[in-house]
Design a protein around this motif. Structure first.
Motif, short mmCIF file in Angstrom:
data_model
loop_
_atom_site.label_atom_id
_atom_site.label_comp_id
_atom_site.label_asym_id
_atom_site.label_seq_id
_atom_site.Cartn_x
_atom_site.Cartn_y
_atom_site.Cartn_z
N ALA A 186 0.89 -0.83 -0.21
CA ALA A 186 0.21 0.05 0.27
C ALA A 186 0.43 0.96 -0.02
O ALA A 186 0.82 2.11 -0.86
CB ALA A 186 -0.55 0.21 1.79
N ARG A 187 1.76 1.38 0.85
CA ARG A 187 2.73 2.78 0.09
C ARG A 187 4.04 2.50 -0.53
O ARG A 187 3.48 3.93 -1.19
CB ARG A 187 3.43 2.06 2.03
CG ARG A 187 3.58 1.88 3.35
CD ARG A 187 2.72 3.69 3.87
NE ARG A 187 3.34 4.51 4.34
CZ ARG A 187 2.97 5.53 4.64
NH1 ARG A 187 1.84 6.25 4.20
NH2 ARG A 187 4.00 6.70 5.12
N ILE A 188 4.19 1.55 -1.19
CA ILE A 188 4.79 1.82 -1.99
C ILE A 188 3.94 2.42 -3.35
O ILE A 188 4.03 3.16 -4.14
CB ILE A 188 5.31 0.29 -2.80
CG1 ILE A 188 6.29 -0.03 -1.48
CG2 ILE A 188 5.67 0.63 -4.40
CD1 ILE A 188 7.19 -1.75 -1.78
N GLY A 189 2.80 1.96 -2.93
CA GLY A 189 1.45 2.39 -4.73
C GLY A 189 1.07 3.90 -3.88
O GLY A 189 1.39 4.82 -5.26
N THR A 190 1.28 4.21 -3.33
CA THR A 190 1.22 5.93 -2.00
C THR A 190 1.88 6.19 -2.94
O THR A 190 2.02 7.57 -3.68
CB THR A 190 1.27 5.86 -1.12
OG1 THR A 190 0.01 5.21 -0.02
CG2 THR A 190 0.64 7.14 -0.16
N VAL A 235 11.92 2.66 -0.68
CA VAL A 235 13.53 2.31 -0.45
C VAL A 235 13.56 1.20 0.45
O VAL A 235 13.29 0.21 0.70
CB VAL A 235 14.73 3.06 -0.62
CG1 VAL A 235 15.27 1.80 0.25
CG2 VAL A 235 14.82 3.40 -1.75
N SER A 236 12.15 2.14 1.72
CA SER A 236 12.75 1.48 3.03
C SER A 236 11.08 -0.09 2.98
O SER A 236 11.28 -0.56 3.64
CB SER A 236 11.98 1.99 3.93
OG SER A 236 10.71 2.96 4.42
N ASN A 237 10.29 0.49 2.58
CA ASN A 237 9.07 -0.19 2.24
C ASN A 237 9.78 -1.69 1.85
O ASN A 237 9.58 -2.66 1.53
CB ASN A 237 8.05 0.30 1.67
CG ASN A 237 7.19 0.66 2.69
OD1 ASN A 237 6.69 0.14 3.67
ND2 ASN A 237 7.34 1.77 3.00
#
Lengths: 464, 313
Positions: free
Chosen positions: B160-164, B247-249
């Motif tokens: 989800a975060r990467i999509g955001t 990168v962190s996700n």
């Protein structure tokens, strides 16, 4: 809710007292609150054939339907007896067929039935369980008097409403649950998961992996499929997510293919495996039946269980219960005329205005005739259908169903209801105390199906 | 997790991000047309371009007008990036991946859809626009709040975060791409009120007109604005910030899955670049070329993530 006089029936006493102390406008406002809760939770269903109204709410009535502990115990015993008989019946007709040989059921009724699957002959599903989940439809006609309407041994739906109705009631009227000792239903998803996992196939060596198979987001019951997968903490899959690889059913994950051991499928037999059943099905998994027969997956409910809740078989249920349990059925069957029999057909045609006529394979309240409320013309048209395909119909008397109160603008009014308790079968039979009460919202109507304007209520079984 | 679920989560959050960004673009456009005496409908040209729908707009509307542009951006079903289309797509994805979401997150998305469907049922009157924009931002905020407050930090959260952040980086880069000439050093000498307005509009479209003031003492300088939106690691809509999160996700996914993909290398390389370049460097290379390259690279990263984690529909 009331006795013949004006005092409330025993299980309703506490509730009635509470109700009398309530302000009606507040209760009506609460009804609207309930609707908002359902809308925001997305508890919707799809009505087939209505393009614009693709998502609808099932009307919810805030007055609970209350069953005493004593009445429930009798009901539960009767349901358990019936479900045990259903499983024994399925095992028998797919193996030795003793009930046919004993002359209790005509052979052609089984073998010519579309829901009978020759592919299941000689195969024993894991744990010998055919109907993992059953939703028995019951009506009450008086004190301790119950009739079974249908056995729903394929993929009974509606359990998410049982759970959400309770959740909503507890949110809106917490005080009621302090005053009344209502038996909980909320552990259903846990019990379901345990029950499914306990029937893992012989080929499963590790911790069984359970998944729910849905036809997809456009299916009318998609909400329920997602809800159950979510509450059980298992994967929700579609046919296109699954593939048979190395003799196992596997799903496409972010790490590659991973095996599934138990599949709670909400897809009909016909669509389950295009290699075995309907070749045009895109909802199923090609080859899953081979995996099943090789003992590498459990399918719940087992394919071929439809024969046991077929409306033509229904009329034989008293014999079936007695044949396999050796006892008289605790719950009564509604007297049923099989129109395939000439004498019955004659009777049905002569008494159409008193009878309910149903299609043998129909469901959802479609394609039925409710004689007493039908017009003369409707009855005449139906009589023609009956005469041209008598084998497709059964007829039953209209029972004088008991009513329960619903909240209307002017206060309360009586409406007809039925009840669908949910039953889980593994090495034991577990019946959730409560179920889905469906209510015909039109005054006098006997049709409770949500597709035909029915609503639901929370169902309380009291501890006593 | 199913590859279909990962794909659904990724797109659900891209669409939510896009809906909010589109609302912000409209906000900035409205602001321009309100504050400028010589405002013309041409201002909306840039807004439509930033939203990446300039050409498609012409297919539906014969001429450019503020109200038509707003309607196209807010609620036109023919525009897949309109706020309503995005919210509809996000909610459809959410329904599909319902089992991966907490009840709170699902309800926030569903309620957003319910309210916007009502609010955007008719063409908006210009007097209602500020409230509508507010509603969209508030609803997006509620989704974000429910998501952060209740979701387990596992692969579901990471996708989800990467999509955001892929979407956010794309949006910020697009805004820069459309207005890059306003930020070129040659113009920095001019400093007319028109430029001031343009600069403020850029900052406003990423909700950064206040925070810019805190960081750079309130003076609009094109190089600082570009620095803020591209390289500043603390500005939550900058390219550097977005890539730090990506990168962190991706790193958490590598840890959980015990494997890395091409995407990990691409994302890290881009982050390193954003951390080590100076604004002067970028201006020397050419701001326009830099941004164009970034957008291409960002799209490629999206594809690599989709391949590496076996996304499908």
């Amino acid at each position: 809710m009331m006795n013949a006089g004006s005092s409330p029936r025993q299980p309703y006493q506490d509730y009635h007292e509470w109700y009398a102390s309530q302000d009606r406008t507040r209760l009506i406002a609460k009804s609207r609150d309930a609707e908002n809760i359902f809308r925001k939770t997305g508890i919707t269903f799809a009505v087939y054939g209505h393009a614009d109204s693709s998502e609808k709410l099932i009307p919810f009535d805030i007055i609970p339907r209350i069953i005493s502990g004593r009445e429930w115990r009798k009901l539960a015993q009767g349901i358990e007896q019936r479900v045990i008989a259903l499983n024994a019946f399925l095992d028998d007709i797919y193996h030795k067929q003793e009930i046919i040989r004993a002359g209790r059921i005509p052979r052609e009724l089984i073998e010519k039935n579309e829901t009978f699957l020759p592919q299941m002959i000689g195969f024993k599903p894991p744990g010998g369980v055919y109907t993992h989940i059953v939703g028995t439809d019951i009506v009450r006609t008086g004190e301790d008097q119950f009739y079974v309407l249908e056995d729903n041994a394929r993929t009974p739906s509606g359990v998410s409403y049982m759970l959400e109705n309770r959740e909503t009631m507890m949110q809106m009227f917490p005080e009621l649950f302090q005053q009344n000792k209502v038996r909980p239903v909320q552990n259903y998803p846990n019990l379901l998961r345990q029950s499914l996992a306990s029937l893992a196939p012989p080929g499963c060596t590790g911790k069984p992996r359970v998944a729910v198979l849905t036809p997809g987001i456009y299916n009318s019951a998609f909400y329920e499929h997602a809800f159950l997968a979510d509450q059980m903490g298992v994967e929700l899959v579609e046919g296109s997510d699954l593939r048979v690889i190395d003799g196992k059913v596997k799903m496409r994950t972010t790490r590659g293919y991973e095996a599934i051991d138990v599949l709670y499928r909400r897809v009909d037999d016909d669509f389950l495996d295009p290699l075995t059943f309907r070749p045009d099905s895109a909802l199923g998994v090609p080859g899953i039946m081979d995996v099943y027969r090789a003992g590498n997956i459990t399918i719940a409910n087992a394919p071929g269980t439809g024969i046991s809740d077929d409306k033509a078989i229904y009329s034989y249920m008293p014999e079936i219960v007695e044949f396999y349990t050796g006892r008289k059925p605790i719950l009564e069957n509604v007297p049923t005329w099989r129109c395939s029999e000439p004498d019955s057909l004659k009777y049905v045609l002569e008494h159409l205005e008193e009878l309910v006529v149903k299609e043998v394979h129909g469901s959802g309240g479609y394609g039925m005739l409710v004689g007493p409320t039908a017009t003369k013309r409707e009855r005449a048209l139906f009589a023609d259908k009956l005469k041209s395909k008598p084998g497709s119909y059964i007829a039953q008397p209209t029972l004088s169903l008991s009513t329960v109160p619903i909240l209307v603008n002017k206060g309360v009014a009586p409406r007809h209801v039925d009840l669908r308790p949910y039953v889980l079968v593994s090495d034991k039979v577990q019946i959730i105390p409560g179920g889905l009460t469906r209510v015909a919202l039109k005054a006098g109507s006997l049709v409770v199906n949500s597709s035909q304007g029915g609503g639901t209520k929370d169902t309380w079984v009291l501890e006593d | 997790m199913l590859g279909r679920t990962a794909n659904g989560l990724y797109w659900m959050f891209r669409y939510i991000e896009r809906a909010e960004n589109t609302a912000r673009l409209i906000d900035a456009g409205l602001r321009m047309s309100l504050t400028r005496s010589d405002s013309s409908d041409d201002d909306w040209d840039g807004v439509l371009q930033s939203a990446g729908v300039r050409e498609d707009y012409d297919k539906v509307h014969p001429s450019l007008s503020g109200l038509d542009a707003v309607d196209y951006l807010l609620r036109d079903k023919a525009n897949p990036s309109s706020v309503m289309s995005c919210v509809e797509a996000a909610r459809n994805n959410a329904r599909m991946v319902r089992t991966a979401l907490t009840r709170e997150t699902w309800e926030a998305v569903n309620e957003c859809w319910i309210e916007l469907k009502q609010v955007l049922a008719r063409k908006a009157r210009s007097t209602d626009l500020p409230e509508i924009i507010d509603t969209i931002k508030r609803r997006a905020g509620l989704i974000r709040g429910a998501f952060h407050g209740t979701m387990l930090r596992d692969d579901i959260y990471n996708f989800a975060r990467i999509g955001t952040f892929i979407e956010r980086a794309d949006n910020t880069a697009r805004i820069l791409d459309v207005k890059y000439y306003v930020l070129l050093p040659a113009i920095s000498q001019v400093g007319s009120s028109l430029d001031n307005m343009q600069w403020e509009s850029i900052l406003r479209s990423v909700s950064a007109h206040r925070s810019y003031g805190w960081v750079y003492d309130g003076e609009y300088r094109p190089a600082n604005i570009a620095d803020f939106l591209i390289l500043n690691p603390r500005m939550p809509r900058s390219l550097a910030f977005s890539y730090d999160k990506i990168v962190s996700n991706l790193g958490f996914l590598a840890q959980q899955y015990g494997e890395t993909h091409a995407a990990h290398e691409t994302a890290s390389a881009t982050l390193t670049l954003l951390q080590n370049r100076s604004m002067d460097d970028i201006m020397d290379q050419g701001l326009h070329e830099f941004i164009e390259e970034f957008i291409v690279q960002n799209n490629r990263l999206g594809q690599e993530i989709s391949d590496g984690y076996r996304f499908y529909q």
